[in-house]
Design a protein around this motif. Structure first.
Motif, PDB file in Angstrom:
ATOM      1  N   THR A  52      -0.347 -10.696   7.980  1.00  0.00           N
ATOM      2  CA  THR A  52       0.518 -10.126   9.009  1.00  0.00           C
ATOM      3  C   THR A  52       1.009  -8.770   8.521  1.00  0.00           C
ATOM      4  OG1 THR A  52       2.434 -10.498  10.429  1.00  0.00           O
ATOM      5  CG2 THR A  52       2.635 -11.200   8.153  1.00  0.00           C
ATOM      6  N   TYR A  53       1.560  -7.999   9.406  1.00  0.00           N
ATOM      7  CA  TYR A  53       1.880  -6.613   9.086  1.00  0.00           C
ATOM      8  C   TYR A  53       3.267  -6.278   9.623  1.00  0.00           C
ATOM      9  CZ  TYR A  53      -3.201  -6.880   8.880  1.00  0.00           C
ATOM     10  OH  TYR A  53      -4.479  -7.284   8.614  1.00  0.00           O
ATOM     11  N   ARG A  54       3.921  -5.355   8.958  1.00  0.00           N
ATOM     12  CA  ARG A  54       5.198  -4.857   9.464  1.00  0.00           C
ATOM     13  C   ARG A  54       5.269  -3.359   9.227  1.00  0.00           C
ATOM     14  NH1 ARG A  54       9.049  -3.386   5.899  1.00  0.00           N
ATOM     15  NH2 ARG A  54       8.758  -3.930   3.712  1.00  0.00           N
ATOM     16  N   ARG A  86       6.598   8.405   0.273  1.00  0.00           N
ATOM     17  CA  ARG A  86       6.182   9.809   0.178  1.00  0.00           C
ATOM     18  C   ARG A  86       6.540  10.386  -1.185  1.00  0.00           C
ATOM     19  NH1 ARG A  86       8.954  10.212   5.328  1.00  0.00           N
ATOM     20  NH2 ARG A  86       7.494   9.895   7.069  1.00  0.00           N
ATOM     21  N   ALA A  87       7.741  10.077  -1.664  1.00  0.00           N
ATOM     22  CA  ALA A  87       8.167  10.575  -2.978  1.00  0.00           C
ATOM     23  C   ALA A  87       7.247  10.039  -4.071  1.00  0.00           C
ATOM     24  CB  ALA A  87       9.613  10.165  -3.244  1.00  0.00           C
ATOM     25  N   GLU A  95      12.554   4.002   7.708  1.00  0.00           N
ATOM     26  CA  GLU A  95      12.597   5.395   7.245  1.00  0.00           C
ATOM     27  C   GLU A  95      12.827   5.498   5.738  1.00  0.00           C
ATOM     28  OE1 GLU A  95      11.869   8.098   8.854  1.00  0.00           O
ATOM     29  OE2 GLU A  95      11.427   6.926  10.653  1.00  0.00           O
ATOM     30  N   GLU A  96      13.685   4.648   5.205  1.00  0.00           N
ATOM     31  CA  GLU A  96      13.953   4.690   3.762  1.00  0.00           C
ATOM     32  C   GLU A  96      12.705   4.335   2.963  1.00  0.00           C
ATOM     33  OE1 GLU A  96      17.246   2.230   2.815  1.00  0.00           O
ATOM     34  OE2 GLU A  96      18.725   3.456   3.905  1.00  0.00           O
ATOM     35  N   GLU A  97      11.965   3.338   3.432  1.00  0.00           N
ATOM     36  CA  GLU A  97      10.742   2.940   2.738  1.00  0.00           C
ATOM     37  C   GLU A  97       9.679   4.021   2.836  1.00  0.00           C
ATOM     38  OE1 GLU A  97      10.509  -1.868   3.056  1.00  0.00           O
ATOM     39  OE2 GLU A  97      10.414  -0.746   4.943  1.00  0.00           O
ATOM     40  N   GLN A 101       1.852  -1.917   0.546  1.00  0.00           N
ATOM     41  CA  GLN A 101       2.156  -0.821   1.477  1.00  0.00           C
ATOM     42  C   GLN A 101       0.913   0.026   1.724  1.00  0.00           C
ATOM     43  OE1 GLN A 101       5.560   1.475   0.298  1.00  0.00           O
ATOM     44  NE2 GLN A 101       6.983  -0.221   0.550  1.00  0.00           N
ATOM     45  N   ILE A 102       0.670   0.289   3.017  1.00  0.00           N
ATOM     46  CA  ILE A 102      -0.476   1.107   3.441  1.00  0.00           C
ATOM     47  C   ILE A 102       0.021   2.088   4.486  1.00  0.00           C
ATOM     48  CG2 ILE A 102      -2.816   1.114   4.383  1.00  0.00           C
ATOM     49  CD1 ILE A 102      -2.992  -1.854   3.604  1.00  0.00           C
TER      50      ILE A 102
END
Length: 206
Positions: A185-187, A198-199, A191-193, A128-129
């Protein structure tokens, strides 16, 4: 008057002093009062005036900057709108979580359609980025230069973003060409992720 001795003057008899002496005393007293008034009042006012003038120049400069920004506000809004549209276009090129499997099939079919033979096609762990996730795919394939070229062109033509990294060409003892490459590849994150990311970042900062 010419023979007047100042040491003979007595303040208690100031009324009887010669007119010229009294006039001279008045002039001296006036000069003293004016001098004291200048240093006690006028000088303070001059210092205050200098501060106000400096403040005026600063405010004038700030006003000119804000006026220039206000004059270019429409251009800024237009530029922002163009950037948002461009960002939206790029974002639409990132698959959602449910579309990643289809994209992997597209990459595989692009290779098969180019006439190459896959020795390895192995998706790696996601990373994750910011607002998106990166999915590396380790690929090893056999083929010829033209077939590899068609594969690279086909991947570039896919509607989704796929980038190729760490390309390595080699040949075996029989002269067959092998290409090892990492396709990424990227996705975009839902919102949940994003909330979970952030948390997690907030916990790291504590």
């Amino acid at each position: 008057m010419k023979d007047l001795d100042l040491s003979e003057l007595d303040l208690s008899t100031i009324g009887s002093w010669p007119s010229a002496v009294k006039a001279a005393v008045v002039v001296v007293m006036c000069l003293i009062v004016l001098g004291a008034g200048y240093f006690l009042h006028i000088q303070n006012k001059l210092d205050e005036l200098e501060r106000i003038q400096a403040q005026e120049n600063s405010l004038k400069s700030e006003f000119e900057k804000k006026q220039a920004k206000a004059a270019n506000l429409d251009a800024y809004k237009k530029q922002m709108k163009e950037m948002e549209e461009s960002f939206g276009t790029m974002l639409r090129q990132l698959p959602s979580k449910t579309e990643v499997d289809d994209l992997l099939i597209d990459i595989s079919q692009t290779g098969l359609g180019s006439g190459i033979e896959f020795e390895l096609f192995k998706p790696q762990s996601e990373r994750q980025i910011d607002f998106y996730a990166e999915l590396p795919i380790q690929i090893s394939m056999l083929g010829g230069y033209h077939q590899f070229g068609r594969f690279v062109s086909g991947v570039a033509a896919l509607p989704r973003i796929v980038t190729l990294h760490n390309i390595n060409l080699s040949s075996d003892k029989d002269g067959n060409l092998k290409m090892d490459v990492t396709a990424k590849t990227y996705r975009y994150l839902d919102e949940e992720e994003l909330a979970a990311a952030r948390a997690k970042n907030r916990k790291r900062k504590r």
